[in-house]
Design an enzyme around this catalytic site. Structure first.
Site, PDB file in Angstrom:
ATOM      1  CE  LYS A  79      -7.826   2.367  -0.752  1.00 52.39           C
ATOM      2  NZ  LYS A  79      -6.617   2.470  -0.081  1.00 52.39           N
ATOM      3  CG  HIS A 112      -0.736   7.152  -0.790  1.00 55.64           C
ATOM      4  ND1 HIS A 112      -2.068   7.144  -1.465  1.00 55.64           N
ATOM      5  CD2 HIS A 112      -1.240   6.474   0.334  1.00 55.64           C
ATOM      6  CE1 HIS A 112      -3.020   6.774  -0.846  1.00 55.64           C
ATOM      7  NE2 HIS A 112      -2.337   6.433   0.319  1.00 55.64           N
ATOM      8  CG  HIS A 151      -4.758   2.064   6.002  1.00 51.87           C
ATOM      9  ND1 HIS A 151      -6.104   1.897   6.282  1.00 51.87           N
ATOM     10  CD2 HIS A 151      -4.815   2.514   4.902  1.00 51.87           C
ATOM     11  CE1 HIS A 151      -6.815   2.767   5.168  1.00 51.87           C
ATOM     12  NE2 HIS A 151      -6.021   3.130   4.386  1.00 51.87           N
ATOM     13  CG  ASP A 204      -1.488   4.745   4.151  1.00 57.99           C
ATOM     14  OD1 ASP A 204      -1.686   5.247   2.909  1.00 57.99           O
ATOM     15  OD2 ASP A 204      -2.620   5.029   4.742  1.00 57.99           O
ATOM     16  CG  HIS A 227      -1.866   1.211   1.272  1.00 53.04           C
ATOM     17  ND1 HIS A 227      -3.237   1.148   1.669  1.00 53.04           N
ATOM     18  CD2 HIS A 227      -1.751   2.458   1.084  1.00 53.04           C
ATOM     19  CE1 HIS A 227      -3.629   2.118   1.692  1.00 53.04           C
ATOM     20  NE2 HIS A 227      -3.011   2.924   1.187  1.00 53.04           N
ATOM     21  CG  HIS A 278      -9.828   4.430   3.446  1.00 51.43           C
ATOM     22  ND1 HIS A 278      -8.389   4.931   3.556  1.00 51.43           N
ATOM     23  CD2 HIS A 278     -10.500   4.646   4.555  1.00 51.43           C
ATOM     24  CE1 HIS A 278      -8.711   5.658   4.896  1.00 51.43           C
ATOM     25  NE2 HIS A 278      -9.923   5.602   5.286  1.00 51.43           N
TER      26      HIS A 278
HETATM   27  O1  DOR Z   1      -3.155   9.266   5.847  1.00 53.41           O
HETATM   28  C1  DOR Z   1      -3.435   8.904   4.732  1.00 53.41           C
HETATM   29  N1  DOR Z   1      -3.090   9.397   3.710  1.00 53.41           N
HETATM   30  N2  DOR Z   1      -4.582   8.078   4.626  1.00 53.41           N
HETATM   31  C2  DOR Z   1      -5.205   7.853   3.368  1.00 53.41           C
HETATM   32  O2  DOR Z   1      -6.146   7.006   3.345  1.00 53.41           O
HETATM   33  C3  DOR Z   1      -4.779   8.614   2.182  1.00 53.41           C
HETATM   34  C4  DOR Z   1      -3.344   8.998   2.289  1.00 53.41           C
HETATM   35  C5  DOR Z   1      -3.228  10.247   1.223  1.00 53.41           C
HETATM   36  O3  DOR Z   1      -3.391   9.919   0.102  1.00 53.41           O
HETATM   37  O4  DOR Z   1      -2.613  11.060   1.555  1.00 53.41           O
HETATM   38 ZN    ZN Z   2      -3.329   5.256   1.734  1.00 52.68          ZN
END
Ligand code: DOR
Ligand code: ZN
Length: 346
Positions: A99, A15, A174, A247, A13, A136
Site C-alpha cells: 500500500k 480497514h 477509492h 474502504d 479495500h 491512495h
Molecule cells: O476515509 C478514509 N479513512 N480514507 C482513508 O484513506 C483512510 C481511512 C482510515 O483509515 O480511516
Molecule cells: Zn482506506
C-alpha cells in the site's frame, strides 16, 4: 428481478484496525464477504512481512467461531521498505499487495512516501514478481485544493511512477472522480480501480448542505455530482477494471463527531444491500456480480469464491443497526439517506 444470487463477494479495500475495534467490526465484514484486502495503516503501521503475519494472526483470532473469512494482507510502503522483505513476504503468501500512502494524505499516513525515488527499488521488485501496488491517489501539496487532489495526483505522481516502472500492477483505490475513471480506462489492464459504496451514494453536498455531516466525511472526500455519476456508470458497467473496495473505515463516534473529525465511512454492515439498490436503479443489477465478486479476483489472479450470496428485494425497508457497539466505542453505520429494500438472505 426481486432476487439475485452471486458468488460470495470480496472487499478489495478494508480497514479492520486492531484490538477492541477489530473485534467489533470484523463480524460485520465476515458476514457477507469471503476475503478482503486489509489496510496496513495501524499505529504503528504494518511495514514488514513479520508484522503482516502477526496482524493476520490477530485477525483470525478475532473471527467469531463459525465464520469464515480470509484476510489478504498488505504492507505499508515506507522510504525504508526493503525489497527483499517484500519479495519474501509475497513468496510466502503472507502479503497480497503493498500500500502506498503519500505522506500525510490521510489517517495514519505520516510514515508514507515523500520522495518516490526512494521506493524505486521496491516498485521494480514488485513489477518483477507481479505484486500489486494499492495507491491512495491524492497529492498532499497544501497549494492543491482538496477537491483537485486526485486529478493532480494522476498527472504528477501516478502516471510518472507507472511509466518509470513498466509492468507494475497498480490499483488506484477509492477513485472519486471522472478523471480517475477516464485515466483507468485509457491505460493498459495492469491498472485497476476500486470504488467504494459511499462514493456511489453521496456527493459533496451531502457532507455540507444543511449542516456538516461528520459521518459522510472520508478521504478522498466526495466530489461534485457529475463525478459521482461517472463512478456509478463505471461501477455498474461490469468492466473488468472496476471492482469493489469499500474502504469501510471505522472510527469511534467521538473521533468523528469532533471539531477535527476523522475521515472514514463505515459501510461493512450494509454495503451489499446498498450496492444492490444502486445497481438496480441503473438497470444493471446483473453487473453487481462482476463488480463485487468477479473483477477483483481476476485482477488479483485469485479464484472466484465457491460459496454464493443471495440478495432479495422485499416490501420492507432493510433494517441494520444504526451503530455497532464494541469495546472501542460506538461506530456509526453509513446511512444512505433513503430506504433500501434489498436484504442479504441469511
Ligand atoms: O476515509 C478514509 N479513512 N480514507 C482513508 O484513506 C483512510 C481511512 C482510515 O483509515 O480511516
Ligand atoms: Zn482506506
Amino acid at each position: 428481478m426481486t432476487q439475485i444470487t452471486l458468488p460470495r463477494p470480496d472487499d478489495w479495500h478494508l480497514h479492520l484496525r486492531d484490538g477492541a475495534m477489530l473485534e467489533a467490526v470484523l463480524p460485520e465484514s465476515a458476514r457477507h464477504f469471503a476475503r478482503a484486502i486489509i489496510m496496513p495503516n495501524l499505529v504503528p503501521p504494518v511495514v514488514t512481512g513479520a508484522q503482516a503475519a502477526a496482524y493476520r494472526e490477530r485477525i483470525l483470532a478475532a473471527l467469531p467461531a463459525g465464520m469464515r473469512f480470509t484476510p489478504l494482507m498488505t504492507l505499508y510502503l515506507t522510504e525504508e521498505t526493503d525489497p527483499a522483505d517484500v519479495a519474501a513476504a509475497a513468496a510466502a503468501g503472507i502479503v497480497t499487495a503493498v500500500k502506498l500512502y503519500p505522506a500525510g494524505a490521510t489517517t495514519n499516513s505520516a510514515s508514507g512516501v515523500r520522495d518516490f525515488d526512494k521506493v524505486r527499488g521496491v516498485l521494480e521488485k514488485m513489477a518483477e514478481i507481479g505484486l500489486p501496488l494499492c495507491v491512495h491517489g491524492e497529492v498532499t501539496d497544501p497549494a492543491v485544493d482538496i477537491f483537485d487532489r486526485e486529478a493532480v495526483f494522476i498527472d504528477r505522481v501516478l502516471d510518472p511512477v507507472r511509466r518509470a516502472t513498466p509492468g507494475l500492477r497498480v490499483v488506484m483505490e477509492h477513485i472519486t472522480t471522472k478523471d480517475g475513471v477516464d485515466y483507468v480506462r485509457s491505460q493498459s489492464d495492469d491498472l485497476g480501480a476500486t470504488i467504494t459504496t459511499h462514493h456511489l451514494i453521496i456527493n459533496r453536498n451531502h457532507i455540507l448542505v444543511g449542516g456538516i455531516k461528520p459521518h459522510y466525511y472520508c478521504l478522498p472526500v466526495a466530489k461534485r455530482e457529475s463525478h459521482r455519476l461517472a463512478l456509478v456508470e463505471a461501477a455498474t458497467s461490469g468492466e473488468a477494471r472496476f471492482f469493489l473496495g469499500t474502504d469501510s473505515a471505522p472510527h469511534a463516534d467521538p473521533a468523528k463527531e469532533s471539531p477535527c473529525g476523522c475521515a472514514g465511512c463505515f459501510t461493512a454492515t450494509n454495503t451489499m444491500p446498498l450496492l444492490a439498490h444502486v445497481f438496480e436503479a441503473e438497470g444493471r443489477l446483473a453487473n453487481l456480480e462482476a463488480f463485487a465478486a468477479r473483477n477483483g479476483p481476476a485482477f488479483y489472479r485469485l479464484p472466484v469464491n465457491d460459496e454464493m450470496l443471495t440478495l432479495e428485494k422485499t416490501d420492507t425497508a432493510a433494517q441494520w443497526p444504526a451503530k455497532i457497539f464494541g469495546g472501542a466505542g460506538p461506530v456509526t453505520v453509513f446511512d444512505p439517506g433513503f430506504p433500501v429494500y434489498w436484504h442479504v438472505k441469511p
